[in-house]
Design a protein around this motif. Structure first.
Motif, PDB file in Angstrom:
ATOM      1  N   HIS A 242       0.835  -1.193   0.000  1.00 28.77           N
ATOM      2  CA  HIS A 242       0.000   0.000   0.000  1.00 28.77           C
ATOM      3  C   HIS A 242       0.880   1.258   0.000  1.00 28.77           C
ATOM      4  O   HIS A 242       1.950   1.268   0.615  1.00 28.77           O
ATOM      5  CB  HIS A 242      -0.863  -0.059   1.267  1.00 28.77           C
ATOM      6  CG  HIS A 242      -1.829   1.052   1.411  1.00 28.77           C
ATOM      7  ND1 HIS A 242      -1.463   2.317   1.819  1.00 28.77           N
ATOM      8  CD2 HIS A 242      -3.165   1.097   1.222  1.00 28.77           C
ATOM      9  CE1 HIS A 242      -2.521   3.085   1.874  1.00 28.77           C
ATOM     10  NE2 HIS A 242      -3.561   2.380   1.518  1.00 28.77           N
ATOM     11  N   ASP A 332      -3.075  -5.605  -0.052  1.00 25.40           N
ATOM     12  CA  ASP A 332      -3.581  -5.814   1.298  1.00 25.40           C
ATOM     13  C   ASP A 332      -3.871  -7.285   1.554  1.00 25.40           C
ATOM     14  O   ASP A 332      -3.633  -7.803   2.638  1.00 25.40           O
ATOM     15  CB  ASP A 332      -4.848  -4.987   1.520  1.00 25.40           C
ATOM     16  CG  ASP A 332      -4.613  -3.505   1.309  1.00 25.40           C
ATOM     17  OD1 ASP A 332      -3.448  -3.133   1.061  1.00 25.40           O
ATOM     18  OD2 ASP A 332      -5.575  -2.731   1.376  1.00 25.40           O
ATOM     19  N   GLY A 377      -9.432  -1.556   2.158  1.00 29.82           N
ATOM     20  CA  GLY A 377      -8.663  -0.412   1.718  1.00 29.82           C
ATOM     21  C   GLY A 377      -9.170   0.241   0.466  1.00 29.82           C
ATOM     22  O   GLY A 377      -8.566   1.170  -0.032  1.00 29.82           O
ATOM     23  N   HIS A 385      -7.156   3.602  -0.585  1.00 30.34           N
ATOM     24  CA  HIS A 385      -6.117   2.988  -1.381  1.00 30.34           C
ATOM     25  C   HIS A 385      -6.740   1.917  -2.232  1.00 30.34           C
ATOM     26  O   HIS A 385      -7.844   1.506  -2.043  1.00 30.34           O
ATOM     27  CB  HIS A 385      -5.031   2.409  -0.481  1.00 30.34           C
ATOM     28  CG  HIS A 385      -5.542   1.565   0.625  1.00 30.34           C
ATOM     29  ND1 HIS A 385      -6.222   2.112   1.687  1.00 30.34           N
ATOM     30  CD2 HIS A 385      -5.491   0.241   0.843  1.00 30.34           C
ATOM     31  CE1 HIS A 385      -6.551   1.150   2.528  1.00 30.34           C
ATOM     32  NE2 HIS A 385      -6.137   0.007   2.032  1.00 30.34           N
ATOM     33  N   GLU A 387      -5.281  -0.893  -5.629  1.00 34.55           N
ATOM     34  CA  GLU A 387      -4.375  -1.977  -5.917  1.00 34.55           C
ATOM     35  C   GLU A 387      -3.590  -1.713  -7.179  1.00 34.55           C
ATOM     36  O   GLU A 387      -4.031  -1.038  -8.088  1.00 34.55           O
ATOM     37  CB  GLU A 387      -5.170  -3.278  -6.103  1.00 34.55           C
ATOM     38  CG  GLU A 387      -6.051  -3.620  -4.915  1.00 34.55           C
ATOM     39  CD  GLU A 387      -7.205  -2.676  -4.759  1.00 34.55           C
ATOM     40  OE1 GLU A 387      -7.405  -2.187  -3.647  1.00 34.55           O
ATOM     41  OE2 GLU A 387      -7.887  -2.409  -5.744  1.00 34.55           O
TER      42      GLU A 387
END
Length: 390
Positions: A242, A332, A377, A385, A387
């Motif tokens: 991340h 994550d 996330g 956030h 990916e």
């Protein structure tokens, strides 16, 4: 235009113990090769390899894996890089000054002519990215990140990866003001508070703030670490995770120095002086593992409740552009799976020795099975956030 080659400044990182080191390196190298050769590329395995002990091992491997971690298609990078008009570039003078002061970032013993050539390429990469992306604003310390990519990848590949990094991971640092950078720094103390309230209280009493960690964050530690092997090892980790992971790593450095902090005079200047100097002998692999664990235990979505939320969207949230069809490739998920495996191994080991433990699930592990749980996330906080993938 002459094409540059990587100078191989970090041929390997000795992250493994001496026993069985070579066999483990060979096994890891084979796993990385297999992940690269399947269709589609197994990004989840590449992330796991970049995070795990020793990272990506060599610059040759990094040249293959870093583009995958940033979702950059090497085949689409132009063979010839565009020329830059330095005379009419508003950032040129400042970039030139910073690059001229960057001698320590190049390998010791490098011939002056070779270093001078690389410095010219460094200037070109920075200006090229800024010209192509006028919404980005140069900041002092940016060149410390760019030079790492240049030394590992060479000018052509570094240009493409730095542009992707600048419009995503580093986007908040490249705003006209430092508001979003300050916002990200504000995640540091909540992490420390949750892990070690005594250290947190002492730092609060000293009123040291978080400015000591500013150069760590905005240069990905490139400006403050003298050993290039440690720098690229951290870049392996950060690129696989991340975009807020550097602030978690900053927190584990402070936590690792608990005794020094508590023995320091409770004075802002004294505390700032202590914390701003990173020790040479940090146990990097241990700290990397701990940072990953803390991210799972205290994800940004949880910390955000204690951090002032800005109304405007921060750049980290643009990571939704990289959301993958397969959640198993998300950073994550890779971290949570890794922590779950570690906990299972620990319970197995304790069972062998007749110990009984009761595992207390964290919010992150409770959502493991669901993939996109509330702490996944994606869009769950204003510094949300997403990916990266292939």
């Amino acid at each position: 235009m002459k094409k540059s080659r990587s100078v191989g400044a970090s041929s390997q990182l000795n992250g493994f113990g001496k026993q069985d080191a070579e066999s483990r390196r060979k096994k890891k190298t084979a796993e990385i090769a297999q992940a690269l050769n399947v269709t589609p590329v197994d990004v989840a395995t590449l992330r796991r390899m970049a995070i795990s002990e020793g990272g990506l091992l060599t610059d040759e491997i990094r040249r293959q894996v870093w583009p995958r971690l940033l979702n950059v298609s090497v085949d689409q990078i132009p063979e010839e890089l565009e020329m830059i008009d330095r005379d009419n570039n508003k950032d040129f003078n400042q970039v030139l000054l910073d690059v001229q002061r960057s001698l320590r970032r190049f390998p010791p013993g490098m011939p002056d002519e070779q270093r001078a050539g690389l410095q010219e390429e460094l200037i070109n990469i920075i200006l090229r990215v800024l010209v192509k992306n006028p919404q980005l604003h140069y900041y002092q310390g940016y060149h410390d990140i760019v030079v790492t990519f240049l030394l590992v990848l060479g000018e052509r590949l570094a240009t493409a990866l730095v542009e992707k990094l600048s419009t995503h991971h580093l986007r908040d640092f490249m705003d006209p003001t430092m508001d979003n950078t300050t916002h990200i720094l504000n995640y540091l103390m909540p992490i420390i508070e949750r892990v070690n309230p005594e250290v947190y209280d002492f730092m609060q009493q000293a009123e040291v703030g978080t400015i000591f960690a500013l150069s760590w964050l905005i240069t990905w530690f490139g400006h403050v670490l003298s050993d290039f092997r440690h720098v690229v090892r951290l870049y392996d980790f950060f690129l696989a995770c991340h975009p807020l992971m550097p602030i978690y790593f900053a927190a584990v450095i402070v936590l690792h120095r608990e005794e020094e902090v508590l023995e320091c005079e409770c004075d802002m200047a004294m505390m700032h002086h202590l914390l701003s100097r990173i020790p040479e002998d940090l146990p990097y692999e241990t700290l990397i593992s701990r940072a990953g664990d803390l991210f799972v235990q205290f994800p940004p979505s949880e910390l955000a409740r204690g951090v002032h939320q800005r109304s405007q969207e921060t750049a980290v949230s643009t990571f939704k552009d990289f959301e993958l069809a397969s959640t198993q490739q998300r950073p994550d998920v890779v971290l949570r799976r890794r922590r779950k495996e570690q906990q299972l191994q620990q319970r197995t080991l304790e069972a062998k020795h007749g110990k009984v433990t009761v595992a207390r699930p964290t919010g992150a592990t409770l959502h493991e099975a669901g993939g996109h749980g509330s702490d996944c996330g994606v869009g769950c906080c204003s510094v949300g956030h997403g990916e990266l993938g292939s």
